[in-house]
Write an enzyme that holds these catalytic residues in place. Structure first.
Site, PDB file in Angstrom:
ATOM      1  CE  LYS A   1      -4.420   1.067   0.151  1.00  0.00           C
ATOM      2  NZ  LYS A   1      -5.532   0.295  -0.421  1.00  0.00           N
TER       3      LYS A   1
HETATM    4  P1  NAD Z   1     -13.002   7.864  -3.078  1.00  0.00           P
HETATM    5  O1  NAD Z   1     -11.972   8.861  -2.783  1.00  0.00           O
HETATM    6  O2  NAD Z   1     -13.439   7.656  -4.479  1.00  0.00           O
HETATM    7  O3  NAD Z   1     -14.315   8.146  -2.200  1.00  0.00           O
HETATM    8  C1  NAD Z   1     -14.253   8.311  -0.811  1.00  0.00           C
HETATM    9  C2  NAD Z   1     -15.648   8.695  -0.328  1.00  0.00           C
HETATM   10  O4  NAD Z   1     -15.629   8.751   1.100  1.00  0.00           O
HETATM   11  C3  NAD Z   1     -16.118  10.067  -0.807  1.00  0.00           C
HETATM   12  O5  NAD Z   1     -17.497  10.012  -1.122  1.00  0.00           O
HETATM   13  C4  NAD Z   1     -15.894  10.950   0.417  1.00  0.00           C
HETATM   14  O6  NAD Z   1     -16.743  12.077   0.444  1.00  0.00           O
HETATM   15  C5  NAD Z   1     -16.226   9.970   1.512  1.00  0.00           C
HETATM   16  N1  NAD Z   1     -15.680  10.382   2.798  1.00  0.00           N
HETATM   17  C6  NAD Z   1     -14.433  10.790   3.068  1.00  0.00           C
HETATM   18  N2  NAD Z   1     -14.336  11.143   4.367  1.00  0.00           N
HETATM   19  C7  NAD Z   1     -15.549  10.915   4.907  1.00  0.00           C
HETATM   20  C8  NAD Z   1     -16.090  11.103   6.194  1.00  0.00           C
HETATM   21  N3  NAD Z   1     -15.350  11.568   7.189  1.00  0.00           N
HETATM   22  N4  NAD Z   1     -17.400  10.794   6.400  1.00  0.00           N
HETATM   23  C9  NAD Z   1     -18.168  10.325   5.388  1.00  0.00           C
HETATM   24  N5  NAD Z   1     -17.703  10.121   4.135  1.00  0.00           N
HETATM   25  C10 NAD Z   1     -16.421  10.432   3.913  1.00  0.00           C
HETATM   26  O7  NAD Z   1     -12.441   6.486  -2.451  1.00  0.00           O
HETATM   27  P2  NAD Z   1     -12.821   5.005  -2.868  1.00  0.00           P
HETATM   28  O8  NAD Z   1     -11.857   4.549  -3.891  1.00  0.00           O
HETATM   29  O9  NAD Z   1     -14.273   4.924  -3.124  1.00  0.00           O
HETATM   30  O10 NAD Z   1     -12.448   4.212  -1.534  1.00  0.00           O
HETATM   31  C11 NAD Z   1     -13.373   4.098  -0.448  1.00  0.00           C
HETATM   32  C12 NAD Z   1     -12.928   2.960   0.456  1.00  0.00           C
HETATM   33  O11 NAD Z   1     -12.875   1.742  -0.278  1.00  0.00           O
HETATM   34  C13 NAD Z   1     -11.532   3.130   1.065  1.00  0.00           C
HETATM   35  O12 NAD Z   1     -11.527   2.562   2.354  1.00  0.00           O
HETATM   36  C14 NAD Z   1     -10.653   2.313   0.142  1.00  0.00           C
HETATM   37  O13 NAD Z   1      -9.468   1.870   0.759  1.00  0.00           O
HETATM   38  C15 NAD Z   1     -11.585   1.163  -0.166  1.00  0.00           C
HETATM   39  N6  NAD Z   1     -11.267   0.436  -1.410  1.00  0.00           N
HETATM   40  C16 NAD Z   1     -11.216   1.074  -2.602  1.00  0.00           C
HETATM   41  C17 NAD Z   1     -10.955   0.352  -3.758  1.00  0.00           C
HETATM   42  C18 NAD Z   1     -10.970   0.981  -5.129  1.00  0.00           C
HETATM   43  O14 NAD Z   1     -10.880   0.240  -6.120  1.00  0.00           O
HETATM   44  N7  NAD Z   1     -11.088   2.288  -5.258  1.00  0.00           N
HETATM   45  C19 NAD Z   1     -10.709  -1.022  -3.677  1.00  0.00           C
HETATM   46  C20 NAD Z   1     -10.774  -1.654  -2.445  1.00  0.00           C
HETATM   47  C21 NAD Z   1     -11.059  -0.905  -1.317  1.00  0.00           C
END
Ligand code: NAD
Length: 422
Positions: A115
């Site tokens: 990561k």
């Molecule tokens: P992103 O940046 O696209 O979206 C993050 C979202 O979380 C946004 O809507 C933001 O407004 C919201 N957010 C941030 N802080 C917040 C808070 N304090 N309260 C409420 N909402 C809040 O990120 P993503 O890629 O969608 O990732 C989200 C989660 O999924 C993370 O934990 C990431 O590690 C995990 N993840 C992502 C992927 C991927 O392919 N993108 C894969 C596996 C896991």
């Protein structure tokens, strides 16, 4: 009921990395793996911490810290996303790198776990500044990267555009190398279906878990935190399948609708405004109230450690699906277990992203591209197989989904370590 027991009690004030190690210990105990081998599974192979000096648009020179942690590569090259967020620190990156090792093993793809991240806030930066951070970060960790060594991907606040900059910067030194990064734009060798893959995987696993619990998907009431890449696609697939997404929140706050939110309209709003703030077609809901909404499925899809000992007693769901990484701390895990609320762990629920990343990497190495239908179908099969495998352990060993998932993954990594001849 199966799927709800945990083995030990939380020690006070554990960091995310220590909490992940606690899950490893639980599963290793179940497998009766010797402590000699558990130790290297808990520690990280390599940790880079780099200085990033950026000239801001204002003319001010600002310093950020970048990290890349490689946890375990017994089963293949290191693989894991890059996060841009002010809260990024070494402990969090270690925890997320370890989770990647278990995730890739659980869905049985030939990768290890890594990561990365930078402690910046790109939501308050120009494109030029984010590009600058990405290029400096890439140069500074270049020696640890490679298509057969370590392959990054997007995570919180990074996206295909950021991956394009990373690939371009890496290519300046090494030549055109699409397989250095996944989650790229399709125009640059990215895979069709990668963008929606994590959300699709979350949906598939949730659907299988609901079936197991005999809760009909049609009409199931869903509450979801986070409306970024993962949250928005998860909501879209739930909505299309006839489930009712009754509550959604993001960093700006939340919305609730008893009859279900029109997700197509919310998606259009979020695309136009870069957040859900100002949506008119549902009642406003304070962001932190999302976890108290009465629902069938609660899906945290934002940041880590959002459900803790403080709010877990207020959760009113029949099933919790961890779309985010490490959204529950150990106290919350224990409280939900005692309340017989099954939790589908992150290493299973959100593994669709890295699975599609594997498909993208494969396409880059072979220079032969698949249709979106092929990607989505292969992804569904992989997720279904992983869910079935975990469900079997849950039933046989009478353990939680988390312990079952970790035990399947740890056994695979352990076998690879033994075969390599540690
Ligand atoms: P992103 O940046 O696209 O979206 C993050 C979202 O979380 C946004 O809507 C933001 O407004 C919201 N957010 C941030 N802080 C917040 C808070 N304090 N309260 C409420 N909402 C809040 O990120 P993503 O890629 O969608 O990732 C989200 C989660 O999924 C993370 O934990 C990431 O590690 C995990 N993840 C992502 C992927 C991927 O392919 N993108 C894969 C596996 C896991």
């Amino acid at each position: 009921m199966p799927g709800t027991t945990t083995q030990t009690t939380k020690k006070p004030h554990l960091s995310p990395y220590q909490e992940v190690n606690h899950h490893i210990e639980n599963a290793a105990r179940l497998l009766e793996i010797s402590a000699d081998y558990v130790l290297p599974m808990k520690s990280c192979y390599r940790e880079l911490q780099v200085q990033i000096l950026l000239r801001r648009d204002t003319g001010k020179l600002e310093e950020f810290t970048g990290f890349r942690v490689q946890h375990n590569a017994a089963r293949g090259p290191y693989k894991g996303g890059i996060r841009y967020h002010p809260s990024v620190d070494l402990d969090e990156v270690r925890a997320l790198a370890s989770l990647m090792t278990w995730k890739t093993a659980l869905v049985n793809i030939p990768f290890g776990g890594a990561k990365g991240g930078v402690n910046c806030d790109p939501t308050h930066m120009s494109d030029r500044e984010v590009q600058g951070i990405t290029r400096i970060y890439t140069r500074k960790i270049d020696m640890a990267l490679g298509p057969h060594r370590d392959v990054p991907a997007p995570d919180v606040n990074t996206n295909p555009r950021v991956m394009a900059w990373l690939m371009d910067e890496y290519g300046r030194k090494h030549g055109h190398t699409p397989s250095i990064v996944t989650g790229k734009p399709v125009e640059m060798g990215g895979s069709k279906g990668r963008e929606q893959a994590t959300g699709w995987g979350v949906f598939c696993v949730m659907r299988d878990a609901l079936k197991e619990m005999k809760i009909p998907l049609k009409g199931a009431r869903i509450a979801l935190q986070g409306f970024g890449n993962v949250g928005s696609f998860t909501a879209k697939f739930c909505h299309e399948a006839g489930a009712k997404v009754i509550a959604v929140s993001d960093v700006t706050g939340g919305y609730y609708s008893e009859k279900g939110i029109d997700i197509e309209k919310l998606l259009a709003h979020a695309r136009a405004h870069r957040s859900i703030a100002g949506f008119k077609e549902a009642e406003p809901l304070a962001g932190d109230k999302i976890f108290e909404v009465e629902c069938d499925v609660l899906i945290p899809a934002a940041l880590g450690d959002v459900i803790t000992g403080a709010n877990a007693p207020k959760v009113k769901t029949k099933l919790l699906v961890e779309a985010a990484n490490h959204p529950l701390d150990l106290d919350a895990d224990e409280i939900l277990a005692k309340r017989a609320i099954p939790v589908i762990p992150d290493i299973l629920a959100n593994a669709g992203g890295v699975t599609a990343s594997y498909f993208e990497w494969t396409q880059n190495l072979t220079q032969f591209f698949w249709t979106e239908k092929e990607v989505i179908e292969k992804l569904e099969n992989t997720m279904a197989e992983a869910f079935r495998t975990v469900q079997t352990v849950v039933k046989e060993k009478k353990v939680s989904y988390r312990t079952a998932a970790f035990s399947v993954a740890i056994k695979r990594v352990y076998d690879a370590m033994i075969l390599r001849g540690i």
